[in-house]
Design an enzyme around this catalytic site. Structure first.
Site, PDB file in Angstrom:
ATOM      1  N   CYS A 120      -9.965  63.548  45.805  1.00 39.37           N
ATOM      2  CA  CYS A 120      -9.393  62.851  44.644  1.00 39.37           C
ATOM      3  C   CYS A 120      -8.051  62.221  45.003  1.00 39.37           C
ATOM      4  O   CYS A 120      -7.793  61.061  44.694  1.00 39.37           O
ATOM      5  CB  CYS A 120      -9.247  63.844  43.481  1.00 39.37           C
ATOM      6  SG  CYS A 120      -8.721  63.069  41.949  1.00 39.37           S
ATOM      7  N   CYS A 121      -7.172  62.986  45.687  1.00 39.07           N
ATOM      8  CA  CYS A 121      -5.883  62.421  46.100  1.00 39.07           C
ATOM      9  C   CYS A 121      -6.097  61.238  47.051  1.00 39.07           C
ATOM     10  O   CYS A 121      -5.327  60.277  47.043  1.00 39.07           O
ATOM     11  CB  CYS A 121      -5.020  63.479  46.784  1.00 39.07           C
ATOM     12  SG  CYS A 121      -4.237  64.654  45.649  1.00 39.07           S
ATOM     13  N   CYS A 204       0.262  64.214  38.848  1.00 42.10           N
ATOM     14  CA  CYS A 204      -0.743  63.918  37.831  1.00 42.10           C
ATOM     15  C   CYS A 204      -0.782  65.018  36.769  1.00 42.10           C
ATOM     16  O   CYS A 204      -0.538  66.196  37.067  1.00 42.10           O
ATOM     17  CB  CYS A 204      -2.111  63.800  38.487  1.00 42.10           C
ATOM     18  SG  CYS A 204      -2.283  62.361  39.556  1.00 42.10           S
ATOM     19  N   CYS A 207      -2.816  68.283  37.327  1.00 44.64           N
ATOM     20  CA  CYS A 207      -2.491  68.999  38.573  1.00 44.64           C
ATOM     21  C   CYS A 207      -1.035  69.454  38.632  1.00 44.64           C
ATOM     22  O   CYS A 207      -0.541  69.818  39.708  1.00 44.64           O
ATOM     23  CB  CYS A 207      -2.794  68.124  39.776  1.00 44.64           C
ATOM     24  SG  CYS A 207      -4.535  67.660  39.878  1.00 44.64           S
ATOM     25  N   CYS A 232      -0.164  65.862  48.987  1.00 48.40           N
ATOM     26  CA  CYS A 232      -1.357  65.136  48.574  1.00 48.40           C
ATOM     27  C   CYS A 232      -1.893  64.230  49.677  1.00 48.40           C
ATOM     28  O   CYS A 232      -2.875  63.534  49.473  1.00 48.40           O
ATOM     29  CB  CYS A 232      -1.059  64.295  47.340  1.00 48.40           C
ATOM     30  SG  CYS A 232       0.305  63.178  47.592  1.00 48.40           S
TER      31      CYS A 232
HETATM   32  S1  SF4 Z   1      -2.867  65.007  41.925  1.00 47.02           S
HETATM   33 FE1  SF4 Z   1      -4.816  65.729  41.018  1.00 47.02          FE
HETATM   34  S2  SF4 Z   1      -5.582  64.073  39.648  1.00 47.02           S
HETATM   35 FE2  SF4 Z   1      -3.908  63.257  40.945  1.00 47.02          FE
HETATM   36  S3  SF4 Z   1      -4.945  62.288  42.608  1.00 47.02           S
HETATM   37 FE3  SF4 Z   1      -4.470  64.363  43.328  1.00 47.02          FE
HETATM   38  S4  SF4 Z   1      -6.208  65.686  42.751  1.00 47.02           S
HETATM   39 FE4  SF4 Z   1      -6.443  63.705  41.672  1.00 47.02          FE
END
Ligand code: SF4
Length: 241
Positions: A120-121, A204, A207, A232
């Site tokens: 996701c990151c 985010c 998170c 991240c």
């Molecule tokens: S912080 Fe969480 S929602 Fe944001 S990009 Fe990374 S995993 Fe995805």
């Protein structure tokens, strides 16, 4: 490469004792407009933005809009645009990449495994950063050495080996919490509203949580990953000094 290893080494020694203003003044003179400041609207990034803007009001500033940010972060985008009169470069993820990811793993995949969290990151942050960095010679962060163990040895100037060997600057790497607080107060720098709600590091919405007294300031990031790096992927690619 934009600068050789020898040049970077020499500049790192030269700027070790100089102020962030002097360092950014040199960098803007050398790289602008092929230089961009990363900004997530946390205190460190706002201080770097303010210093650079006072030197060069047309300084380029970008932010990664993951699509999962807090409303307070979107409010900060508007505030920065108004207060500094700048065209903030707001980068968004590739919609096809996001769609493929959430169709296959759901919107909240990051809670399921570390691999999913990194995916996701990657889709919502790292890939857009790489897109932007492919068009500049230098990028600037607000990283500080005392934020987290993975950042304790960062240099003020590095070659970003993970991004085509461009130059990466961390002009306030050696700043303390007190220096930051003093700068913000004296220069009336906008402050993110979530600091008033117990957040000490802001990412985010799903998170990030507020921290308790005594916790590391980054403990609220990906809080379910107790023993892992609180990164991240934006800053963990091998950097050469
Ligand atoms: S912080 Fe969480 S929602 Fe944001 S990009 Fe990374 S995993 Fe995805």
């Amino acid at each position: 490469m934009v600068l050789s290893k020898e040049e970077v080494q020499k500049l790192d020694e030269e700027f070790a004792k100089k102020s962030a203003e002097e360092f950014l003044g040199w960098a803007l003179n050398r790289f602008h407009p092929k230089m961009a400041l990363a900004n997530s609207f946390q205190t460190e990034d706002m201080v770097v933005l303010d210093i650079a803007w006072r030197i060069q009001p047309k300084v380029r500033v970008f932010t990664l809009d993951t699509g999962r940010l807090h409303q307070e972060t979107y409010d900060m985008m508007d505030r920065v645009r108004d207060q500094y009169g700048m065209n903030l470069e707001i980068l968004v993820p590739d919609s096809a990449e996001v769609e493929a990811m959430v169709r296959s793993k759901g919107q909240n995949l990051f809670y399921q495994s570390t691999e999913n969290r990194h995916e996701c990151c990657g889709v919502r942050k790292v890939n857009l950063l790489k897109r932007l960095l492919s068009g500049v010679d230098c990028w600037v962060t607000g990283l500080r050495r005392d934020q987290w163990a993975t950042r304790s040895s960062i240099s003020k100037i590095e070659i970003d080996a993970g991004n085509n060997g461009i130059v990466k600057l961390n002009p306030i790497a050696d700043w303390t919490d007190q220096q930051l607080a003093d700068y913000i107060r004296v220069h009336n720098v906008p402050s993110h509203a979530l600091y008033q709600k117990g957040f000490t590091s802001i990412g985010c919405l799903p998170c990030t949580r507020p921290t308790q007294a005594g916790e590391n300031p980054r403990a609220g990031r990906w809080w379910w990953e107790q023993d892992l790096q609180k990164e991240c992927g934006l800053h963990v690619a091998a950097a050469e000094k």
